[in-house]
Design an enzyme around this catalytic site. Structure first.
Site, PDB file in Angstrom:
ATOM      1  N   GLY A 138       0.854  -1.029   0.012  1.00 42.96           N
ATOM      2  CA  GLY A 138       0.096   0.040  -0.037  1.00 42.96           C
ATOM      3  C   GLY A 138       1.104   1.374   0.083  1.00 42.96           C
ATOM      4  O   GLY A 138       0.374   2.277  -0.394  1.00 42.96           O
ATOM      5  N   ASP A 139       2.184   1.178   0.388  1.00 39.43           N
ATOM      6  CA  ASP A 139       2.836   2.391   0.440  1.00 39.43           C
ATOM      7  C   ASP A 139       4.246   2.095   0.050  1.00 39.43           C
ATOM      8  O   ASP A 139       5.480   2.237   0.594  1.00 39.43           O
ATOM      9  CB  ASP A 139       2.985   3.200   1.806  1.00 39.43           C
ATOM     10  N   LEU A 140       4.412   1.362  -1.357  1.00 43.92           N
ATOM     11  CA  LEU A 140       5.661   0.548  -1.592  1.00 43.92           C
ATOM     12  C   LEU A 140       6.478   1.486  -2.476  1.00 43.92           C
ATOM     13  O   LEU A 140       6.917   1.168  -3.556  1.00 43.92           O
ATOM     14  CB  LEU A 140       5.220  -0.597  -2.189  1.00 43.92           C
ATOM     15  N   TRP A 141       6.632   2.677  -2.068  1.00 42.40           N
ATOM     16  CA  TRP A 141       7.966   3.311  -2.450  1.00 42.40           C
ATOM     17  C   TRP A 141       9.225   2.692  -2.105  1.00 42.40           C
ATOM     18  O   TRP A 141       9.301   2.037  -1.271  1.00 42.40           O
ATOM     19  CB  TRP A 141       7.733   4.804  -2.379  1.00 42.40           C
ATOM     20  N   ASN A 185      10.627   2.172   1.629  1.00 40.94           N
ATOM     21  CA  ASN A 185      10.107   1.349   2.395  1.00 40.94           C
ATOM     22  C   ASN A 185      10.431  -0.179   2.009  1.00 40.94           C
ATOM     23  O   ASN A 185       9.765  -0.989   2.293  1.00 40.94           O
ATOM     24  CB  ASN A 185       8.334   1.403   2.287  1.00 40.94           C
TER      25      ASN A 185
END
Length: 262
Positions: free
Chosen positions: A166-169, A172
């Site tokens: 969901g926040d896989l920049w 991370n």
């Protein structure tokens, strides 16, 4: 929110994060839910209370091409574990969670398709917030309205809900000698192309190796490269909400690119 390395009373090293209770609950539930057989490694939750989450410390190292390929295969396994619906929160996670410093609604509608959910709860919801804050003009919001109207045609082939980080920049993904670890998740049920598009948004080491290994295990639908800007809309709009107008141009460019594929 604050984060720092800590040493526990038993001598173990950990990483402590201080945040609102809902953010702590969401992250602890996300870390547990994303831990699947053959999936990417995630730090173990050592303790958590309403104000603080402590996870195991992971030693970092340089990105490695072989580790990247392994990560691609493991990411495919995590996505394939599935979710109860688009927008579904991890078991025990709050319905109103967090994406960075902004709130994120995780409330699935039974049998709803991805395009309908994404248009309402990810694109339109953040456009409204950005307009209300003065970070987007009403005139600029029209391009996002068009994306939402055309999303059923832009979305590509239908897919089952995937289990997303969901926040896989790239920040991370923690590269270590024993694998690429996932940290700071904002997990929910979504479209697997969204995690891959976010990896590409700010650049990720060995990205093509990651995607190629992923595609070997779990082939991506035809046209996925053209849909990358569509899947980047949510994180870019969230950045507009959090950081202001500095990201507006990038979000508008992504919306126009998304429309070009239709």
């Amino acid at each position: 929110m604050g984060a720092r390395p800590v040493t526990l009373s038993d001598g173990r090293r950990g990483f402590a994060k201080e945040a609102p209770q809902s953010a702590i609950t969401a992250e602890a539930a996300s870390l547990e839910w994303l831990r699947v057989p053959d999936g990417p490694p995630l730090p173990t939750v050592l303790s958590h209370d309403p104000q603080r989450l402590v996870t195991a410390y992971v030693e970092s190292s340089r990105p490695d091409p072989q580790v990247a390929e392994d990560f691609g295969r493991r990411l495919a396994a995590m996505h394939s574990a599935g979710a109860a619906g688009f927008g579904a929160a991890p078991p025990g996670g709050p319905e109103l969670a967090w994406f960075g410093a902004t709130r994120m609604l995780n409330k699935p509608v039974p049998q709803e398709d991805w395009a309908t959910w994404y248009a309402r709860d990810r694109v339109a919801a953040y456009v409204r917030q950005a307009v209300d804050a003065g970070s987007l003009t009403l005139g600029e919001s029209a391009v996002f309205d068009e994306v939402c109207e055309r999303l059923p045609q832009l979305a590509g082939p239908a897919e089952a809900p995937a289990r997303l980080h969901g926040d896989l920049w790239s920040g991370n993904v923690l590269w270590s000698h024993d694998g690429a670890w996932l940290i700071d998740p904002a997990a929910h049920g979504g479209h697997r192309e969204s995690d891959l598009a976010l990896l590409a948004l700010f650049g990720c080491p060995h990205l093509e190796r990651i995607r190629s290994a992923y595609d070997e295990v779990s082939p991506l639908a035809p046209g996925w490269r053209g849909r990358v800007p569509l899947h980047q809309l949510f994180p870019l709009l969230a950045h507009v909400v959090i950081f202001g107008r500095g990201y507006a141009g990038q979000a508008l460019d992504a919306a126009r690119s998304a429309l070009d594929i239709g």
